[in-house]
Scaffold this motif. Structure first.
Motif, PDB file in Angstrom:
ATOM      1  N   LEU A 142      -7.801  20.336   8.197  1.00 35.22           N
ATOM      2  CA  LEU A 142      -7.332  19.790   6.885  1.00 35.22           C
ATOM      3  C   LEU A 142      -5.914  19.441   6.772  1.00 35.22           C
ATOM      4  O   LEU A 142      -5.117  19.777   7.787  1.00 35.22           O
ATOM      5  N   LEU A 143      -5.634  18.713   6.005  1.00 35.92           N
ATOM      6  CA  LEU A 143      -4.184  18.337   5.874  1.00 35.92           C
ATOM      7  C   LEU A 143      -3.215  19.445   5.175  1.00 35.92           C
ATOM      8  O   LEU A 143      -3.507  19.813   4.024  1.00 35.92           O
ATOM      9  N   SER A 144      -2.093  19.656   5.588  1.00 33.23           N
ATOM     10  CA  SER A 144      -1.160  20.334   4.622  1.00 33.23           C
ATOM     11  C   SER A 144      -0.765  19.693   3.451  1.00 33.23           C
ATOM     12  O   SER A 144      -0.402  20.282   2.542  1.00 33.23           O
ATOM     13  N   LEU A 145      -0.639  18.370   3.251  1.00 35.11           N
ATOM     14  CA  LEU A 145      -0.309  17.633   2.345  1.00 35.11           C
ATOM     15  C   LEU A 145      -1.456  16.538   2.106  1.00 35.11           C
ATOM     16  O   LEU A 145      -1.324  15.329   2.366  1.00 35.11           O
ATOM     17  N   PRO A 146      -2.611  17.096   1.073  1.00 34.54           N
ATOM     18  CA  PRO A 146      -3.732  15.962   0.846  1.00 34.54           C
ATOM     19  C   PRO A 146      -2.802  14.776  -0.045  1.00 34.54           C
ATOM     20  O   PRO A 146      -2.119  14.804  -0.782  1.00 34.54           O
ATOM     21  N   PRO A 147      -3.403  13.647   0.392  1.00 35.59           N
ATOM     22  CA  PRO A 147      -2.888  12.204  -0.307  1.00 35.59           C
ATOM     23  C   PRO A 147      -3.463  12.203  -1.773  1.00 35.59           C
ATOM     24  O   PRO A 147      -4.369  12.623  -2.160  1.00 35.59           O
TER      25      PRO A 147
ATOM     26  N   GLY B 103       5.603   7.183   1.769  1.00 32.67           N
ATOM     27  CA  GLY B 103       4.247   7.157   1.830  1.00 32.67           C
ATOM     28  C   GLY B 103       3.655   6.885   3.168  1.00 32.67           C
ATOM     29  O   GLY B 103       2.835   7.617   3.941  1.00 32.67           O
ATOM     30  N   LEU B 104       4.477   6.169   4.180  1.00 36.55           N
ATOM     31  CA  LEU B 104       4.031   5.749   5.584  1.00 36.55           C
ATOM     32  C   LEU B 104       4.182   7.198   6.384  1.00 36.55           C
ATOM     33  O   LEU B 104       3.273   7.428   7.203  1.00 36.55           O
ATOM     34  N   VAL B 105       5.375   7.783   6.127  1.00 32.43           N
ATOM     35  CA  VAL B 105       5.509   9.163   6.888  1.00 32.43           C
ATOM     36  C   VAL B 105       4.606  10.001   6.664  1.00 32.43           C
ATOM     37  O   VAL B 105       4.064  10.691   7.603  1.00 32.43           O
TER      38      VAL B 105
ATOM     39  N   MET C  80       0.965  -1.104  -0.046  1.00 34.62           N
ATOM     40  CA  MET C  80      -0.063  -0.029   0.026  1.00 34.62           C
ATOM     41  C   MET C  80       0.901   1.173   0.183  1.00 34.62           C
ATOM     42  O   MET C  80       0.398   2.268  -0.420  1.00 34.62           O
ATOM     43  N   CYS C  81       1.914   1.247   0.540  1.00 35.20           N
ATOM     44  CA  CYS C  81       2.920   2.417   0.736  1.00 35.20           C
ATOM     45  C   CYS C  81       4.385   2.043   0.920  1.00 35.20           C
ATOM     46  O   CYS C  81       4.679   0.966   1.314  1.00 35.20           O
ATOM     47  N   ASP C  82       5.244   2.877   0.422  1.00 33.78           N
ATOM     48  CA  ASP C  82       6.624   2.930   0.808  1.00 33.78           C
ATOM     49  C   ASP C  82       7.010   3.590   2.256  1.00 33.78           C
ATOM     50  O   ASP C  82       6.021   4.032   2.841  1.00 33.78           O
ATOM     51  N   GLY C  83       8.306   3.674   2.657  1.00 30.94           N
ATOM     52  CA  GLY C  83       8.424   4.541   3.681  1.00 30.94           C
ATOM     53  C   GLY C  83       7.991   5.850   3.869  1.00 30.94           C
ATOM     54  O   GLY C  83       7.533   6.607   4.596  1.00 30.94           O
TER      55      GLY C  83
ATOM     56  N   TYR D 237       1.470   8.416  -2.163  1.00 25.41           N
ATOM     57  CA  TYR D 237       1.839   7.728  -1.115  1.00 25.41           C
ATOM     58  C   TYR D 237       2.231   6.252  -1.483  1.00 25.41           C
ATOM     59  O   TYR D 237       2.180   5.255  -0.536  1.00 25.41           O
ATOM     60  N   GLY D 238       1.968   5.859  -2.766  1.00 24.38           N
ATOM     61  CA  GLY D 238       2.400   4.576  -3.114  1.00 24.38           C
ATOM     62  C   GLY D 238       3.579   4.107  -3.165  1.00 24.38           C
ATOM     63  O   GLY D 238       4.696   4.947  -2.870  1.00 24.38           O
ATOM     64  N   ASN D 239       3.990   2.934  -3.413  1.00 26.54           N
ATOM     65  CA  ASN D 239       5.502   2.559  -3.671  1.00 26.54           C
ATOM     66  C   ASN D 239       6.122   3.313  -4.968  1.00 26.54           C
ATOM     67  O   ASN D 239       5.804   2.935  -5.807  1.00 26.54           O
TER      68      ASN D 239
END
Length: 473
Positions: free
Chosen positions: A194-199, A177-179, A172-175, A311-313
């Protein structure tokens, strides 16, 4: 260099019943395909991270509140934005992984431990005592398909601090993306709406082309038979971590020419050193091939770069191969050059070629026969994740290696030692006897490097003494 192993610290953890945390609001029900980088065989496992936080009081002297409650509520709100992580993976034709966005949620455990943060002492780096208690493997939760994609445990400590441990399905995600996801939870825990960095999902950016075509060389996916039973198993395994600060890195730099010094990074020097010492410690046949993979974040390799918020690999596993005897006997600079070359091989075309290879060859696993894999986490931002209690005392991977690749993978994590020196902690996992040889070789290598005159011209290594002998060339 300092070396660490877990002290005999014994403590008791009392856990509440695991619960599923679903998104705080209704989310779309849909099916989303993973990319062809995400669903390769080498990523079909769970990886974990752990963060240690001290007690924190606000300016009026009052505690911030219950971290487990704050984080659980923030998690539910973050999953509204990251709703695919609340779903379940399914496998379609051609072994294609698809996430069914069911909104079922992720697993969450609240626990209490009868120990203070200070009692961990030097154990605030992998391997951790009682890790299985700090990140409990809920029965039936660790499969790749049809299971929660994330497991989180928040453990309260006697001192008022807490431990945040997380396990995630790597597909689902790499390092990075996890952070990004952890920071989303942390922002909401600190009061953000709200998120400062939307996915950004957009996994189609790393899907195979139509028709797929392999345009680069990918020896990392070659099928290699382990004819001499060299794949390391879990039995009789030693886990230790090693700290490398400015003095150790500067010593390594002295062993290469001034020209190479100006063009090689700390990571390249450290990787060359560890690969060489590890190869010597394993005492392989000099004619056997040994392999090194330096994982490369490829986000910036694309033109334009992958979107911020992806946020994917998005990393490559480029590999270099050399004879064991050559790594052990040639000058240190030779190995440094190999590391530099393999890192530089990753391009946008390389990544597209990997995605195409996955479709053409049935998603093969990266070869692990006589392989050393390095994952650099120093710039991902684990150390900046603040849930409202300040930055973590320690952060990063929960252990050296991963369950499916014992003794193969090492993570580079930023760390400040007791003297205040910023450096890198590297967990190493090797058979007990090999670990003894590894420590002896590494200490000898660094001791010699500290006393060695700076290399100006070509030189070579005497394998028996690890000394640098200038050649007459």
């Amino acid at each position: 260099m300092a070396t660490f192993s877990s002290p005999p610290l014994v403590f008791t953890v009392t856990r509440r019943k695991p619960v599923l945390v679903a998104p705080a609001k209704p989310t779309p029900y849909e099916w989303k395909e993973l990319s062809d980088i995400d669903d390769q065989e080498a990523l079909r496992f769970q990886f974990s991270a752990i963060q240690f936080y001290r007690r924190y009081e606000s300016s009026d002297g009052n505690p911030q509140g219950d971290p487990a409650r704050v984080i659980r509520e923030a998690l539910a709100k973050a999953l509204v934005f990251y709703y695919p992580l609340a779903g379940r993976l399914r496998e379609g034709s051609g072994r294609k992984l698809i996430v069914e966005c069911t909104g079922e949620g992720v697993l969450f455990i609240e626990a209490d431990a009868d120990v203070t943060l200070d009692q961990f002492g030097h154990a605030l780096r992998p391997p951790y005592p009682c890790l299985e208690e700090l990140l409990y493997d809920v029965p039936g939760s660790s499969e790749i398909l049809h299971c929660p994609l994330i497991l989180i445990q928040v453990t309260h400590l006697k001192c008022g601090g807490f431990i945040f441990a997380l396990r995630v399905n790597h597909t689902m995600c790499d390092g990075a993306g996890l952070v990004q996801f952890m920071n989303a939870v942390a922002e909401i825990a600190r009061g953000a709406q709200l998120l400062s960095l939307p996915p950004v999902w957009q996994r189609d950016l790393l899907k195979a082309r139509v028709p797929p075509r392999i345009t680069c060389t990918h020896i990392e996916y070659d099928e290699v038979t382990d004819t001499k039973d060299t794949i390391i198993t879990q039995e009789d395994m030693a886990h230790r971590s090693f700290f490398f600060g400015p003095s150790e890195v500067n010593a390594m730099r002295r062993l290469v020419s001034q020209h190479l010094q100006a063009h090689c990074t700390t990571i390249e020097l450290l990787t060359a050193c560890l690969w060489r010492c590890r190869t010597i410690a394993l005492q392989l046949d000099p004619e056997e091939d040994v392999r090194m993979v330096c994982i490369v974040n490829a986000r910036s390799k694309f033109n334009p770069p992958l979107p911020a918020g992806y946020y994917g690999n998005a990393f490559a596993l480029p590999m270099v191969v050399s004879k064991a005897g050559t790594i052990c006997e040639k000058h240190f600079a030779y190995t440094v050059e190999l590391v530099k070359k393999v890192k530089a091989s990753v391009t946008e075309e390389y990544m597209k070629s990997v995605a195409d290879l996955m479709v053409i060859k049935g998603r093969p696993h990266v070869t692990v026969v006589r392989t050393f894999i390095v994952s650099v986490l120093t710039r991902l931002g684990f150390q900046d994740v603040d849930f409202g209690w300040g930055k973590p005392k320690y952060c990063g991977p929960a252990k050296g290696g991963v369950d499916v690749l014992p003794g193969v993978v090492s993570f580079y994590t930023p760390f400040k030692n007791s003297s205040g020196d910023d450096g890198i902690v590297v967990p190493i996992c090797l058979p007990v006897v090999a670990m003894e040889r590894f420590v002896e070789e590494l200490e000898g290598f660094l001791k010699f490097a500290n006393n060695c005159p700076e290399v100006v011209g070509p030189s070579k290594v005497n394998a028996k003494s690890s000394c640098i002998i200038k050649s007459s060339a």
